[in-house]
Scaffold this motif. Structure first.
Motif, short mmCIF file in Angstrom:
data_model
loop_
_atom_site.label_atom_id
_atom_site.label_comp_id
_atom_site.label_asym_id
_atom_site.label_seq_id
_atom_site.Cartn_x
_atom_site.Cartn_y
_atom_site.Cartn_z
N GLY A 117 0.82 -1.21 0.00
CA GLY A 117 0.00 0.00 0.00
C GLY A 117 0.85 1.26 0.00
O GLY A 117 0.34 2.36 -0.23
N ARG A 118 2.16 1.10 0.25
CA ARG A 118 3.06 2.25 0.34
C ARG A 118 4.20 2.21 -0.68
O ARG A 118 4.88 3.22 -0.88
CB ARG A 118 3.65 2.34 1.75
CG ARG A 118 2.63 2.65 2.82
CD ARG A 118 3.25 2.67 4.20
NE ARG A 118 2.29 3.13 5.21
CZ ARG A 118 2.12 4.38 5.56
NH1 ARG A 118 2.87 5.33 5.01
NH2 ARG A 118 1.23 4.72 6.48
N ALA A 119 4.44 1.06 -1.27
CA ALA A 119 5.56 0.93 -2.19
C ALA A 119 5.29 -0.19 -3.18
O ALA A 119 4.52 -1.11 -2.89
CB ALA A 119 6.85 0.65 -1.43
N ARG A 120 5.94 -0.11 -4.32
CA ARG A 120 5.83 -1.17 -5.30
C ARG A 120 6.66 -2.38 -4.86
O ARG A 120 7.58 -2.24 -4.04
CB ARG A 120 6.32 -0.68 -6.66
CG ARG A 120 5.46 0.41 -7.28
CD ARG A 120 6.13 0.97 -8.53
NE ARG A 120 7.40 1.60 -8.21
CZ ARG A 120 8.39 1.81 -9.09
NH1 ARG A 120 8.23 1.41 -10.35
NH2 ARG A 120 9.50 2.41 -8.73
N PRO A 121 6.37 -3.56 -5.39
CA PRO A 121 7.12 -4.75 -4.98
C PRO A 121 8.64 -4.59 -5.10
O PRO A 121 9.37 -4.99 -4.20
CB PRO A 121 6.59 -5.84 -5.92
CG PRO A 121 5.19 -5.42 -6.22
CD PRO A 121 5.24 -3.92 -6.29
N VAL A 122 9.12 -4.01 -6.20
CA VAL A 122 10.57 -3.87 -6.37
C VAL A 122 11.15 -2.93 -5.32
O VAL A 122 12.29 -3.11 -4.86
CB VAL A 122 10.90 -3.38 -7.80
CG1 VAL A 122 10.38 -1.97 -8.07
CG2 VAL A 122 12.39 -3.48 -8.05
N GLU A 123 10.39 -1.93 -4.90
CA GLU A 123 10.86 -1.00 -3.87
C GLU A 123 10.88 -1.68 -2.51
O GLU A 123 11.78 -1.42 -1.70
CB GLU A 123 9.97 0.24 -3.86
CG GLU A 123 10.10 1.06 -5.13
CD GLU A 123 8.96 2.04 -5.34
OE1 GLU A 123 9.11 2.93 -6.20
OE2 GLU A 123 7.92 1.92 -4.66
N VAL A 124 9.91 -2.54 -2.25
CA VAL A 124 9.92 -3.32 -1.01
C VAL A 124 11.13 -4.25 -0.99
O VAL A 124 11.82 -4.39 0.02
CB VAL A 124 8.61 -4.12 -0.85
CG1 VAL A 124 8.69 -5.04 0.36
CG2 VAL A 124 7.42 -3.18 -0.72
N ARG A 125 11.40 -4.88 -2.13
CA ARG A 125 12.57 -5.76 -2.22
C ARG A 125 13.85 -4.98 -1.94
O ARG A 125 14.72 -5.44 -1.19
CB ARG A 125 12.64 -6.42 -3.59
CG ARG A 125 13.85 -7.34 -3.75
CD ARG A 125 13.96 -7.95 -5.13
NE ARG A 125 15.20 -8.70 -5.25
CZ ARG A 125 15.34 -9.99 -4.99
NH1 ARG A 125 14.30 -10.71 -4.60
NH2 ARG A 125 16.51 -10.59 -5.12
#
Length: 464
Positions: A282-290
């Motif tokens: 809800g706050r970041a895209r998957p690649v940013e979470v990674r």
């Protein structure tokens, strides 16, 4: 410098030397799927995915085993409380785990064995321990005799046997020879699943499962055993004890990733601070979470805050912004064949991802300077290097995993935005700046960001 890894068993950084040249066997303790994965589980998944990728980048053929503990006290408790079959609890949550790993770009393991599929191997391991005088049956259970292994027990966790308390893993404490003995097999109880063994019906103990599965797929001796620091004792200590006592050399390197807190507190349901993947997305895209989960050193404590996640998002978008702009000017090309020496040195130094990312960002800064100077050749060189480094970390901004390049709608969106930009340019040519601004504002409202560059307008979809 060749790869060096911190080995918990020796408490030193050691040169990595695999048993077989060019090949690595790696076992990582996976999920006990009594609930959906939280951010700590996901961090572990990303960390060992980075290790897997680096081992392969270094030329090793890796057999990666990540188990599923699909029978456990916690799973049975959830099943009883929810009036759901235990196997449905385990299977449903394991699917959520795998979707989480996939969402964050984690490569699949070579094999993902489930405990319930390896009871015969567990029975054989128990039999060997009993024959060697290191285990005994009592009260319907089977226990590992810790005193029979007293000289070695506690070495991994750096503890003395006399300072240890009861294993606390069975209600039949009176049946044990010593309170510190741990259960290899638990006798059948009403309503619980059970398997038939020479010592009566029952189900496996947690520690026994991993020893049986690891040696089934990697052999009696293998290279790397990984997991969280919370598993050092008692789980990994007990794995070593039962495996070595049975005669198996077992793992040669023990790697443990640091734990995760939330705003300085331990994550727990009672506190109400458990962070799940949907909360992050809800706050970041998957690649940013990674990027966020990989960016701290794997052995460090990671304290999750919304601010720290935001900083990681901004850092990744700086990389992504350069790669996107450089690819438009110089062509996407392919990642460089050779990685920068400083990046390799950082990764070989106990997987020092923070230092490796510093190299990435330095090349991004140099690449941006080249773009600003109109030096397309230098920009292309920096682009190739940045893509090579981020590809190793599973973070290449141009990887279809993250770009959605295989999305059937992308060409349609590209064509429609192109028409709007042509209309905007026509309005600017006739000096109808109000109309040109209105077109740009309309695109922005639709989530399309337009940037005017010396090479013409470029667009991208608004990021989360």
């Amino acid at each position: 410098m060749s790869l060096r890894l911190y080995d918990t068993s020796t408490r030193t950084v050691r040169a990595f030397e695999p048993l077989a040249e060019g090949r690595v066997g790696m076992y990582v303790c996976g999920a006990t799927p009594q609930a959906s994965p939280h951010i700590g589980h996901l961090r572990s998944g990303v960390i060992y995915d980075v290790l897997l990728r680096w081992l392969r980048q270094s030329g090793y053929a890796v057999t990666f085993v990540r188990n599923v503990t699909d029978i456990d006290d916690k799973i049975l408790a959830v099943a009883a409380a929810s009036d759901t079959p235990w196997f449905a609890v385990a299977e449903g949550n394991q699917r959520v785990f795998n979707r989480g790993y996939d969402t964050l770009g984690c490569l699949p393991p070579t094999i993902e064995p489930r405990a319930t599929g390896h009871v015969p191997e567990m029975i054989r391991l128990i039999r060997r321990l009993i024959e060697n005088g290191h285990a005994y049956a009592a009260g319907g259970d089977v226990y590992f005799d810790v005193l029979s292994w007293a000289e070695h027990y506690g070495a991994l966790s750096n503890q003395r046997l006399e300072n240890m308390r009861s294993a606390g893993d069975t209600p039949n404490e009176d049946a044990k020879r010593d309170a510190r003995d741990f259960a290899l097999w638990k006798g059948a109880k009403p309503g619980e699943p059970s398997w038939e063994t020479p010592w009566g019906e029952g189900r496996p103990g947690w520690h026994l499962e991993c020893s049986a599965m690891a040696t089934r797929y990697l052999g009696a001796a293998f290279d790397i055993h990984g997991g969280g620091m919370d598993l050092i004792f008692p789980h990994h200590e007990n794995e070593i004890a039962q495996s070595n006592a049975a005669g198996d050399p077992f793992a040669r390197y023990w790697l443990h990733n640091g734990l995760l807190t939330v705003d300085g507190e331990k994550m727990s349901k009672s506190v109400g601070n458990v962070v799940l993947l949907p909360d992050l997305l809800g706050r970041a895209r998957p690649v940013e979470v990674r990027y966020y989960l990989a960016s701290a050193h794997y052995r460090s404590l990671l304290d999750f805050t919304h601010a720290s996640l935001g900083e990681a998002v901004a850092a990744y978008q700086r990389i992504e912004g350069f790669v996107t702009r450089a690819a438009e000017v110089a062509g996407a090309g392919a990642p460089a064949a050779a990685l920068p020496e400083a990046f390799v040195a950082a990764m070989d130094d106990d997987l020092a991802v923070p230092q490796a990312l510093a190299v990435v960002h330095e090349r991004v800064r140099e690449g941006n300077s080249a773009l600003a100077a109109g030096d397309v050749v230098a920009a292309a060189e920096h682009l190739a290097a940045v893509r090579a480094m981020t590809a190793v970390l599973g973070l290449d901004p141009l990887d279809p995993e993250w770009t959605g390049a295989d999305d059937d709608l992308r060409p349609v969106v590209d064509a429609l935005v192109g028409v709007a930009l042509e209309q905007r340019q026509a309005a600017r040519t006739r000096k109808d700046y109000a109309a040109a601004d209105a077109i740009r504002d309309g695109l922005t409202a639709a989530g399309v960001l337009v940037e005017d560059t010396p090479h013409g307008p470029r667009w991208e979809l608004k990021r989360a």
